[in-house]
Motif scaffolding. Structure first.
Motif, short mmCIF file in Angstrom:
data_model
loop_
_atom_site.label_atom_id
_atom_site.label_comp_id
_atom_site.label_asym_id
_atom_site.label_seq_id
_atom_site.Cartn_x
_atom_site.Cartn_y
_atom_site.Cartn_z
N GLN A 94 27.31 2.39 -13.42
CA GLN A 94 28.39 2.21 -14.39
C GLN A 94 28.41 3.39 -15.36
N ASP A 95 29.58 4.01 -15.53
CA ASP A 95 29.73 5.10 -16.49
C ASP A 95 29.95 4.54 -17.88
N VAL A 96 29.30 5.13 -18.86
CA VAL A 96 29.40 4.64 -20.24
C VAL A 96 29.64 5.82 -21.18
N SER A 97 30.15 5.51 -22.36
CA SER A 97 30.40 6.52 -23.37
C SER A 97 29.89 6.01 -24.72
N TYR A 98 29.01 6.79 -25.33
CA TYR A 98 28.41 6.47 -26.63
C TYR A 98 29.01 7.46 -27.64
N THR A 99 29.75 6.94 -28.62
CA THR A 99 30.43 7.79 -29.58
C THR A 99 30.19 7.30 -31.01
N GLY A 100 30.53 8.15 -31.96
CA GLY A 100 30.44 7.77 -33.36
C GLY A 100 30.93 8.92 -34.23
N TRP A 101 30.87 8.71 -35.52
CA TRP A 101 31.29 9.73 -36.49
C TRP A 101 30.12 10.02 -37.42
N GLN A 162 15.19 14.33 -37.47
CA GLN A 162 13.76 14.67 -37.53
C GLN A 162 13.58 16.05 -38.13
N SER A 163 12.37 16.27 -38.68
CA SER A 163 12.07 17.56 -39.32
C SER A 163 10.82 18.20 -38.73
N PHE A 164 10.62 18.03 -37.43
CA PHE A 164 9.50 18.66 -36.75
C PHE A 164 9.86 20.12 -36.46
N GLY A 165 9.39 21.01 -37.30
CA GLY A 165 9.69 22.43 -37.11
C GLY A 165 11.08 22.83 -37.54
N GLY A 166 11.82 21.91 -38.17
CA GLY A 166 13.18 22.22 -38.59
C GLY A 166 13.35 22.12 -40.10
N VAL A 167 14.55 21.76 -40.51
CA VAL A 167 14.88 21.63 -41.93
C VAL A 167 14.14 20.42 -42.51
N ASN A 168 13.49 20.60 -43.65
CA ASN A 168 12.70 19.52 -44.24
C ASN A 168 13.53 18.51 -45.01
N THR A 169 14.59 18.99 -45.69
CA THR A 169 15.41 18.09 -46.50
C THR A 169 16.74 17.85 -45.79
N GLN A 170 16.99 16.60 -45.43
CA GLN A 170 18.20 16.26 -44.68
C GLN A 170 18.85 15.01 -45.25
N ASP A 171 20.18 14.96 -45.17
CA ASP A 171 20.96 13.79 -45.62
C ASP A 171 22.16 13.67 -44.69
N VAL A 172 22.14 12.67 -43.81
CA VAL A 172 23.16 12.52 -42.78
C VAL A 172 23.79 11.13 -42.89
N PHE A 173 25.12 11.08 -42.76
CA PHE A 173 25.86 9.83 -42.80
C PHE A 173 26.46 9.56 -41.42
N VAL A 174 26.40 8.30 -40.99
CA VAL A 174 26.86 7.91 -39.65
C VAL A 174 27.73 6.66 -39.78
N ASP A 175 28.83 6.60 -39.01
CA ASP A 175 29.73 5.45 -39.14
C ASP A 175 30.52 5.28 -37.84
N ASP A 176 31.11 4.11 -37.68
CA ASP A 176 32.07 3.80 -36.61
C ASP A 176 31.51 4.16 -35.22
N MET A 177 30.38 3.55 -34.90
CA MET A 177 29.72 3.79 -33.62
C MET A 177 30.38 2.97 -32.51
N SER A 178 30.27 3.45 -31.28
CA SER A 178 30.89 2.75 -30.16
C SER A 178 30.10 3.00 -28.88
N PHE A 179 29.98 1.97 -28.05
CA PHE A 179 29.38 2.11 -26.72
C PHE A 179 30.27 1.32 -25.77
N VAL A 180 30.95 2.03 -24.88
CA VAL A 180 31.92 1.36 -24.00
C VAL A 180 31.73 1.81 -22.56
N PRO A 181 31.95 0.90 -21.61
CA PRO A 181 32.02 1.31 -20.20
C PRO A 181 33.34 2.01 -19.96
N GLU A 182 33.31 3.06 -19.15
CA GLU A 182 34.53 3.80 -18.86
C GLU A 182 35.49 2.93 -18.03
#
Length: 200
Positions: A94-101, A162-182
């Motif tokens: 089954q093909d699926v699509s995981y999306t969000g903003w 994550q901050s393993f070897g990357g930027v130490n200070t991060q602030d990310v916002f996530v909204d309107d997630m979706s997981f649907v079969p094609e």
């Protein structure tokens, strides 16, 4: 009787195709609380983090839609934070699509993936490679497409920073997630059911 069953199958295909795919995630816009209490992971977003200096929480400060969004923060090296949710009753092929903003206040170390699981034996079958987009300061849509592998019937959708070897200070916002079969997958699954009925 076999003709009647075939007709029912054809009606099922038409119904599925006309209705379109449905979002299988619960609380997709984080308007309800998220949990940290362990399984079950179906019907809830489960938050995780590395402890001090990292957090996964619902926030009212920068929603994409509605009143709330998810806010993930890090303040230090070798930290992580995120959420995941299980989607059950999937079928191999089954093909699926995981999306969000999402949006990032500064540089970020985002990891988006699907972990494919066998719910009967409670084991991971495989996972997609980490998708690592770099959104800007305005909300952008992300999309991860995949196919359910053999042996899996559950998708664990993960959004993390994550901050393993990357930027130490991060602030990310996530909204309107979706997981649907094609839609094509739904049609093929319905067609498979129709053919099975016609063989009886």
């Amino acid at each position: 009787m076999s003709m009647f069953r075939a007709l029912l199958g054809a009606v099922a295909i038409a119904s599925i195709c006309s209705a379109g795919p449905s979002n299988l995630l619960s609380n997709p816009s984080f308007e309800d609380p998220i949990t940290t209490d362990g399984p079950p992971f179906v019907g809830f977003w489960e938050a995780f983090n590395a402890g001090a200096g990292s957090s996964s929480a619902v926030s009212t400060s920068m929603p994409h839609t509605g009143a709330q969004s998810l806010e993930l923060t890090l303040d230090g090296a070798n930290l992580f934070a995120g959420v995941f949710q299980d989607v059950e009753n999937l079928m191999a092929g089954q093909d699926v699509s995981y999306t969000g903003w999402h949006k990032a206040v500064a540089d970020s170390g985002i990891e988006i993936r699907i972990e494919w699981r066998d719910s009967i034996n409670n084991v991971e079958v495989s996972r997609t490679p980490n998708f690592t987009p770099a959104p800007g300061s305005a909300y952008e849509m992300f999309m991860l497409n995949s196919t359910v592998p053999m042996g899996a019937d559950t998708a664990r959708v993960v959004y993390a920073i994550q901050s393993f070897g990357g930027v130490n200070t991060q602030d990310v916002f996530v909204d309107d997630m979706s997981f649907v079969p094609e839609p094509a997958s739904l049609s093929l699954l319905a067609l498979g059911g129709l053919l099975a009925l016609r063989r009886r």
